[in-house]
Design a protein around this motif. Structure first.
Motif, PDB file in Angstrom:
ATOM      1  N   VAL A   6       0.858  -1.186   0.000  1.00 56.49           N
ATOM      2  CA  VAL A   6       0.000   0.000   0.000  1.00 56.49           C
ATOM      3  C   VAL A   6       0.891   1.232   0.000  1.00 56.49           C
ATOM      4  CG1 VAL A   6      -1.698   1.335   1.304  1.00 56.49           C
ATOM      5  CG2 VAL A   6      -1.901  -1.158   1.175  1.00 56.49           C
ATOM      6  N   ILE A   7       0.740   2.057  -1.024  1.00 55.46           N
ATOM      7  CA  ILE A   7       1.454   3.329  -1.123  1.00 55.46           C
ATOM      8  C   ILE A   7       0.369   4.399  -1.158  1.00 55.46           C
ATOM      9  CG2 ILE A   7       3.034   4.755  -2.473  1.00 55.46           C
ATOM     10  CD1 ILE A   7       4.261   2.107  -1.364  1.00 55.46           C
ATOM     11  N   ARG A   8       0.503   5.371  -0.264  1.00 58.92           N
ATOM     12  CA  ARG A   8      -0.518   6.420  -0.195  1.00 58.92           C
ATOM     13  C   ARG A   8       0.139   7.735   0.201  1.00 58.92           C
ATOM     14  NH1 ARG A   8      -1.453   7.694   5.014  1.00 58.92           N
ATOM     15  NH2 ARG A   8      -1.009   6.148   6.626  1.00 58.92           N
ATOM     16  N   ARG A   9      -0.609   8.803   0.000  1.00 60.57           N
ATOM     17  CA  ARG A   9      -0.109  10.122   0.408  1.00 60.57           C
ATOM     18  C   ARG A   9      -0.208  10.273   1.916  1.00 60.57           C
ATOM     19  NH1 ARG A   9      -1.605  14.528  -4.142  1.00 60.57           N
ATOM     20  NH2 ARG A   9      -0.737  13.334  -5.869  1.00 60.57           N
ATOM     21  N   ALA A  58       4.735   4.171   2.589  1.00 58.46           N
ATOM     22  CA  ALA A  58       4.620   2.739   2.315  1.00 58.46           C
ATOM     23  C   ALA A  58       4.160   2.051   3.590  1.00 58.46           C
ATOM     24  CB  ALA A  58       5.975   2.181   1.879  1.00 58.46           C
ATOM     25  N   GLU A  59       3.139   1.217   3.456  1.00 62.29           N
ATOM     26  CA  GLU A  59       2.612   0.474   4.599  1.00 62.29           C
ATOM     27  C   GLU A  59       2.945  -1.013   4.472  1.00 62.29           C
ATOM     28  OE1 GLU A  59      -1.598   1.081   4.907  1.00 62.29           O
ATOM     29  OE2 GLU A  59      -1.375   3.144   5.615  1.00 62.29           O
ATOM     30  N   THR A  60       3.260  -1.634   5.590  1.00 67.53           N
ATOM     31  CA  THR A  60       3.472  -3.074   5.652  1.00 67.53           C
ATOM     32  C   THR A  60       2.107  -3.762   5.592  1.00 67.53           C
ATOM     33  OG1 THR A  60       3.371  -3.075   8.062  1.00 67.53           O
ATOM     34  CG2 THR A  60       5.558  -2.797   7.059  1.00 67.53           C
ATOM     35  N   PRO A  61       2.071  -5.092   5.399  1.00 67.63           N
ATOM     36  CA  PRO A  61       0.778  -5.794   5.331  1.00 67.63           C
ATOM     37  C   PRO A  61      -0.108  -5.564   6.557  1.00 67.63           C
ATOM     38  CG  PRO A  61       2.522  -7.229   4.566  1.00 67.63           C
ATOM     39  CD  PRO A  61       3.189  -5.978   5.088  1.00 67.63           C
ATOM     40  N   ALA A  66       6.021   2.183   7.141  1.00 66.94           N
ATOM     41  CA  ALA A  66       7.389   1.689   7.242  1.00 66.94           C
ATOM     42  C   ALA A  66       8.371   2.445   6.353  1.00 66.94           C
ATOM     43  CB  ALA A  66       7.422   0.210   6.883  1.00 66.94           C
ATOM     44  N   GLY A  67       7.904   3.399   5.569  1.00 66.93           N
ATOM     45  CA  GLY A  67       8.815   4.127   4.698  1.00 66.93           C
ATOM     46  C   GLY A  67       8.138   5.311   4.055  1.00 66.93           C
ATOM     47  N   TYR A  68       8.958   6.131   3.423  1.00 68.00           N
ATOM     48  CA  TYR A  68       8.421   7.336   2.774  1.00 68.00           C
ATOM     49  C   TYR A  68       9.287   7.757   1.601  1.00 68.00           C
ATOM     50  CZ  TYR A  68      12.099  10.165   4.959  1.00 68.00           C
ATOM     51  OH  TYR A  68      13.311  10.701   5.326  1.00 68.00           O
ATOM     52  N   GLY A 101      10.125  -0.738  -1.469  1.00 71.87           N
ATOM     53  CA  GLY A 101      10.922   0.286  -2.153  1.00 71.87           C
ATOM     54  C   GLY A 101      10.495   0.423  -3.607  1.00 71.87           C
ATOM     55  N   ALA A 102      10.340  -0.711  -4.293  1.00 69.90           N
ATOM     56  CA  ALA A 102       9.897  -0.670  -5.693  1.00 69.90           C
ATOM     57  C   ALA A 102       8.491  -0.077  -5.784  1.00 69.90           C
ATOM     58  CB  ALA A 102       9.937  -2.072  -6.289  1.00 69.90           C
TER      59      ALA A 102
END
Length: 164
Positions: A6-9, A58-61, A66-68, A101-102
């Motif tokens: 999941v990638i979100r703003r 970025a969200e983990t399951p 967990a990242g930006y 990351g991808a």
């Protein structure tokens, strides 16, 4: 079953976790600590109505952030065109190697398309071999340059001199 990242703003409520990740990133890159109040300075830049800064998370399951990737629109003078500058991309250590990351980079590309921009540019420290391998696998092209910063001291206002 494979989990789709999941990638979100970023949203206002994400600011505390985003700030934690930024501080982890600063430590990872062995950079000098930043002054207190990072969240207070970032918030207005991210969430203003006319903001020109975008952060993708970025969200983990399990739904943990967990990242930006932090981006802004910039202008390339030699090319006479705007591009998306990715200032930072960071994943928490435990989140690496799972496709986040991808997925973040796909989100950055999507953001560039949404903004009508046809290129993304960024930099990474020359010692960060893992990041360099990652970017090379994506098909990105590296350019040898060195980044500089020049502090600019504020100018003290000059009191007008009254003429006699």
């Amino acid at each position: 079953m494979e989990h789709t990242p999941v990638i979100r703003r970023a949203r206002v409520g994400d600011l505390p976790r985003l700030t934690e990740l930024v501080h982890e990133h600063i430590a990872y890159e062995k950079s000098a600590p930043r002054p207190p109040g990072l969240a207070e300075r970032l918030g207005p830049q991210l969430f203003a109505e006319d903001a020109r800064l975008w952060v993708l998370l970025a969200e983990t399951p399990d739904g943990a952030v967990a990242g930006y990737a932090a981006c802004s629109a910039e202008f390339a003078f030699w090319d006479a065109r705007h591009y998306l500058h990715m200032d930072c991309l960071y994943l928490a250590q435990e989140a690496r190697g799972h496709g986040l990351g991808a997925a973040l980079m796909d989100g950055v590309r999507d953001l560039a398309r949404e903004l009508g921009l046809d290129q993304v540019q960024w930099q990474t420290p020359d010692w960060n071999e893992g990041a360099i391998r990652f970017y090379d696998r994506l098909g990105a092209t590296g350019f040898p340059k060195r980044r500089y910063a020049l502090p600019v001291e504020p100018v003290e206002p000059v009191e007008p001199v009254e003429k006699a």
